[in-house]
Design a protein around this motif. Structure first.
Motif, PDB file in Angstrom:
ATOM      1  N   ASP A 168       0.310   5.606   1.079  1.00 23.69           N
ATOM      2  CA  ASP A 168      -0.718   6.303   0.625  1.00 23.69           C
ATOM      3  C   ASP A 168      -1.774   6.626   1.610  1.00 23.69           C
ATOM      4  OD1 ASP A 168       0.392   6.832  -1.723  1.00 23.69           O
ATOM      5  OD2 ASP A 168      -0.246   4.976  -2.283  1.00 23.69           O
ATOM      6  N   ILE A 169      -2.367   5.369   2.521  1.00 26.51           N
ATOM      7  CA  ILE A 169      -3.180   5.446   3.316  1.00 26.51           C
ATOM      8  C   ILE A 169      -2.672   4.779   4.766  1.00 26.51           C
ATOM      9  CG2 ILE A 169      -5.421   4.101   4.228  1.00 26.51           C
ATOM     10  CD1 ILE A 169      -5.890   3.768   0.997  1.00 26.51           C
ATOM     11  N   VAL A 170      -2.873   5.429   5.851  1.00 29.66           N
ATOM     12  CA  VAL A 170      -2.542   5.064   7.065  1.00 29.66           C
ATOM     13  C   VAL A 170      -3.595   5.132   8.179  1.00 29.66           C
ATOM     14  CG1 VAL A 170      -1.172   6.073   9.105  1.00 29.66           C
ATOM     15  CG2 VAL A 170      -0.242   6.511   6.802  1.00 29.66           C
ATOM     16  N   LEU A 171      -3.805   3.895   8.839  1.00 36.50           N
ATOM     17  CA  LEU A 171      -4.608   3.649   9.831  1.00 36.50           C
ATOM     18  C   LEU A 171      -3.892   3.221  11.193  1.00 36.50           C
ATOM     19  CD1 LEU A 171      -6.772   1.083   7.878  1.00 36.50           C
ATOM     20  CD2 LEU A 171      -7.214   3.648   8.162  1.00 36.50           C
ATOM     21  N   ASP A 172      -4.363   4.304  12.062  1.00 36.34           N
ATOM     22  CA  ASP A 172      -3.501   4.312  13.498  1.00 36.34           C
ATOM     23  C   ASP A 172      -4.570   3.824  14.356  1.00 36.34           C
ATOM     24  OD1 ASP A 172      -1.623   4.423  15.431  1.00 36.34           O
ATOM     25  OD2 ASP A 172      -1.854   6.498  15.678  1.00 36.34           O
ATOM     26  N   ASN A 206      -7.315  20.247   9.245  1.00 29.84           N
ATOM     27  CA  ASN A 206      -6.171  19.732   8.601  1.00 29.84           C
ATOM     28  C   ASN A 206      -5.025  20.467   9.030  1.00 29.84           C
ATOM     29  OD1 ASN A 206      -7.946  18.364   6.960  1.00 29.84           O
ATOM     30  ND2 ASN A 206      -8.553  20.297   5.759  1.00 29.84           N
ATOM     31  N   ASP A 207      -4.859  20.269  10.601  1.00 29.95           N
ATOM     32  CA  ASP A 207      -3.831  21.144  11.267  1.00 29.95           C
ATOM     33  C   ASP A 207      -2.898  19.805  12.050  1.00 29.95           C
ATOM     34  OD1 ASP A 207      -4.837  23.618  10.293  1.00 29.95           O
ATOM     35  OD2 ASP A 207      -6.170  23.393  12.330  1.00 29.95           O
ATOM     36  N   PHE A 208      -1.408  20.296  12.216  1.00 25.75           N
ATOM     37  CA  PHE A 208      -0.926  19.370  12.682  1.00 25.75           C
ATOM     38  C   PHE A 208      -0.623  19.515  14.363  1.00 25.75           C
ATOM     39  CE2 PHE A 208       3.757  18.153  14.066  1.00 25.75           C
ATOM     40  CZ  PHE A 208       3.457  16.758  14.082  1.00 25.75           C
ATOM     41  N   ASP A 209      -0.808  18.715  15.187  1.00 23.47           N
ATOM     42  CA  ASP A 209      -0.779  18.700  16.427  1.00 23.47           C
ATOM     43  C   ASP A 209       0.091  17.474  17.226  1.00 23.47           C
ATOM     44  OD1 ASP A 209      -1.234  19.885  19.102  1.00 23.47           O
ATOM     45  OD2 ASP A 209      -2.873  18.497  19.508  1.00 23.47           O
ATOM     46  N   GLY A 210       0.788  16.781  16.202  1.00 23.34           N
ATOM     47  CA  GLY A 210       1.799  15.806  16.657  1.00 23.34           C
ATOM     48  C   GLY A 210       1.443  14.333  16.518  1.00 23.34           C
ATOM     49  N   ALA A 211       0.215  14.310  16.200  1.00 22.62           N
ATOM     50  CA  ALA A 211      -0.265  12.601  16.103  1.00 22.62           C
ATOM     51  C   ALA A 211       0.124  11.998  14.866  1.00 22.62           C
ATOM     52  CB  ALA A 211      -1.914  12.638  16.395  1.00 22.62           C
ATOM     53  N   MET A 212       0.141  10.678  14.826  1.00 27.37           N
ATOM     54  CA  MET A 212       0.257  10.066  13.568  1.00 27.37           C
ATOM     55  C   MET A 212      -0.517  10.360  12.303  1.00 27.37           C
ATOM     56  SD  MET A 212       2.044   7.897  11.777  1.00 27.37           S
ATOM     57  CE  MET A 212       3.030   6.388  12.439  1.00 27.37           C
ATOM     58  N   ASP A 213      -1.724  10.353  12.578  1.00 27.27           N
ATOM     59  CA  ASP A 213      -2.848  10.776  11.585  1.00 27.27           C
ATOM     60  C   ASP A 213      -2.344  11.970  10.822  1.00 27.27           C
ATOM     61  OD1 ASP A 213      -3.765  11.955  13.470  1.00 27.27           O
ATOM     62  OD2 ASP A 213      -5.800  11.411  13.538  1.00 27.27           O
ATOM     63  N   LYS A 243      -4.292  10.963  -0.363  1.00 32.36           N
ATOM     64  CA  LYS A 243      -3.698  10.704   0.548  1.00 32.36           C
ATOM     65  C   LYS A 243      -4.684  10.617   1.921  1.00 32.36           C
ATOM     66  CE  LYS A 243       0.795  10.239  -0.808  1.00 32.36           C
ATOM     67  NZ  LYS A 243       1.727   8.930  -0.769  1.00 32.36           N
ATOM     68  N   GLU A 244      -4.869   9.699   2.507  1.00 38.28           N
ATOM     69  CA  GLU A 244      -5.940   9.661   3.700  1.00 38.28           C
ATOM     70  C   GLU A 244      -5.355   8.907   4.825  1.00 38.28           C
ATOM     71  OE1 GLU A 244     -10.081   9.799   1.442  1.00 38.28           O
ATOM     72  OE2 GLU A 244      -9.670   8.081   2.526  1.00 38.28           O
ATOM     73  N   SER A 245      -5.365   9.347   6.072  1.00 43.98           N
ATOM     74  CA  SER A 245      -4.972   8.903   7.360  1.00 43.98           C
ATOM     75  C   SER A 245      -6.138   8.965   8.313  1.00 43.98           C
ATOM     76  CB  SER A 245      -3.731   9.629   8.028  1.00 43.98           C
ATOM     77  OG  SER A 245      -2.876   9.703   6.939  1.00 43.98           O
ATOM     78  N   PHE A 246      -6.424   7.965   9.079  1.00 44.11           N
ATOM     79  CA  PHE A 246      -7.443   7.726  10.314  1.00 44.11           C
ATOM     80  C   PHE A 246      -6.791   7.543  11.527  1.00 44.11           C
ATOM     81  CE2 PHE A 246      -9.226   7.207   5.993  1.00 44.11           C
ATOM     82  CZ  PHE A 246     -10.093   8.182   5.809  1.00 44.11           C
TER      83      PHE A 246
END
Length: 376
Positions: A168-172, A206-213, A243-246
């Protein structure tokens, strides 16, 4: 004491047949309803401090009141980790394709609309389970059923993403060249930024540009928006859409500091306490002035000339308009011209990072600065 499991995951093969492997550590929480977490480090070769932070997290998590599952992956990219040129670690770009290692993750927005139509009236739990299964199957299909094959970077990225999609939470964990600590945070998750002990937050769209977060929060954001367009209201960051990613920038590359890493680990535990992943109230955010700004206002300053650069501006402190960021030494001009050139901006900014070398060509990125910032 909490026990962890350890597995070794193969993510590719070298020309000699040698396996490319990464270690995967996992803790099992006691509360199935608690949020789960995925943390990785060292996707870029020189960005090594995250490995020290994961070490400190492994030490501390064994003594936490653990509620949710936590998976930790140091040395996420074994090719980048070992990509040396003399005394320097490179490993920011795939040396074969030239693509940034952190721009190879997958998200196909075309899957959103059919899913919403199929599950428009489904329960929240069914939506969460089915959509997570869809995201995992998308990655699995990329890994196993690609007619034309995958690049080395895609093969690594998709296997890491498979782990991340289960959380649910992603930290890169990353670092800059010479850098202050800063946080890349989705705009909708701004309230969470104050639970990290990080003074500077860059709010990303909130746009996708290919990064993990982006690969892990954008699908859920797009899903939430699609439901809302059809009249079913969900709130991102709550309930099924919690869902949160940083991307957590831990300072400068090519160095580790285990004492600082422990402070960074405590910062992460503060956020995990806030999210209910652990139940240890001693982990609380430090009192500090936190500044934030939008990605569109995170600007790069490029060198107007070649030369030897003396970086003057301090990280993290507002720099007044007209105050110099750098002075550039041009010894070729000494005696018949100006040997020193000062470079400043016409607006107040917060310097966040600068180029790693004092020797620059014209057009080299000197600083990245935050404009139009505000307090969180």
């Amino acid at each position: 004491m909490n026990k962890f499991s350890k597995e070794v995951m193969s993510v590719g093969e070298m020309a000699s047949g040698t396996k490319l492997t990464v270690p995967v550590y996992a803790f099992k929480g006691k509360n199935n309803a608690a949020a789960s977490v995925y943390i990785q480090a060292n996707m870029h070769g020189a960005e090594v401090q995250g490995n020290a932070v994961i070490f400190q997290l492994l030490e501390l998590l064994q003594h936490c009141n653990l509620q949710g599952n936590i998976t930790l992956v140091p040395y996420a990219n074994p090719i980048a980790c070992n990509h040396k040129n003399g005394e320097y670690t490179l490993g920011r770009f795939d040396p074969i394709t030239g693509v940034n290692w952190n721009r190879m993750y997958h998200f196909d927005e075309s899957v959103i609309e059919p899913f919403v139509q199929q599950y428009l009236d489904a329960s929240e739990e069914e939506i969460k389970d089915k959509f997570q299964q869809l995201l995992l199957s998308e990655v699995e299909n990329k890994l196993k059923h690609s007619t034309w094959g995958l690049t080395t970077g895609q093969c690594i990225a998709y296997q890491l993403q498979r782990l991340a999609h289960q959380a649910d939470i992603v930290l890169d964990l990353h670092t800059g060249p010479i850098s202050s600590k800063h946080l890349y945070c989705p705009e909708y998750a701004q309230a969470s930024a104050k639970y990290f002990d990080i003074e500077h937050t860059i709010l990303i769209p909130n746009d996708f540009d290919g990064a993990m977060d982006e690969a892990t929060f954008c699908p859920w954001w797009s899903l939430q928006q699609a439901y809302e367009n059809l009249g079913r209201k969900f709130t991102m960051g709550q309930g099924v859409f919690n869902k949160e990613s940083f991307t957590v920038e831990l300072g400068s590359q090519e160095q580790i500091d285990l004492d600082v890493a422990k402070q960074d680990a405590l910062s992460i535990l503060s956020y995990l306490q806030y999210q209910g992943v652990i139940d240890n109230k001693q982990y609380q955010p430090q009192k500090m002035t936190r500044y934030a700004g939008y990605l569109k206002d995170y600007k790069a300053l490029y060198s107007p000339m070649g030369g030897m650069v003396d970086y003057l501006a301090e990280f993290g402190k507002p720099l007044a308009a007209g105050e110099p960021l750098v002075r550039i030494l041009r010894m070729d001009n000494y005696g018949d011209g100006d040997a020193l050139h000062y470079v400043s901006l016409e607006q107040e900014v917060i310097p966040i990072l600068h180029f790693a070398s004092a020797s620059v060509n014209q057009g080299t990125e000197l600083y990245k600065v935050l404009c139009n910032y505000f307090e969180l």
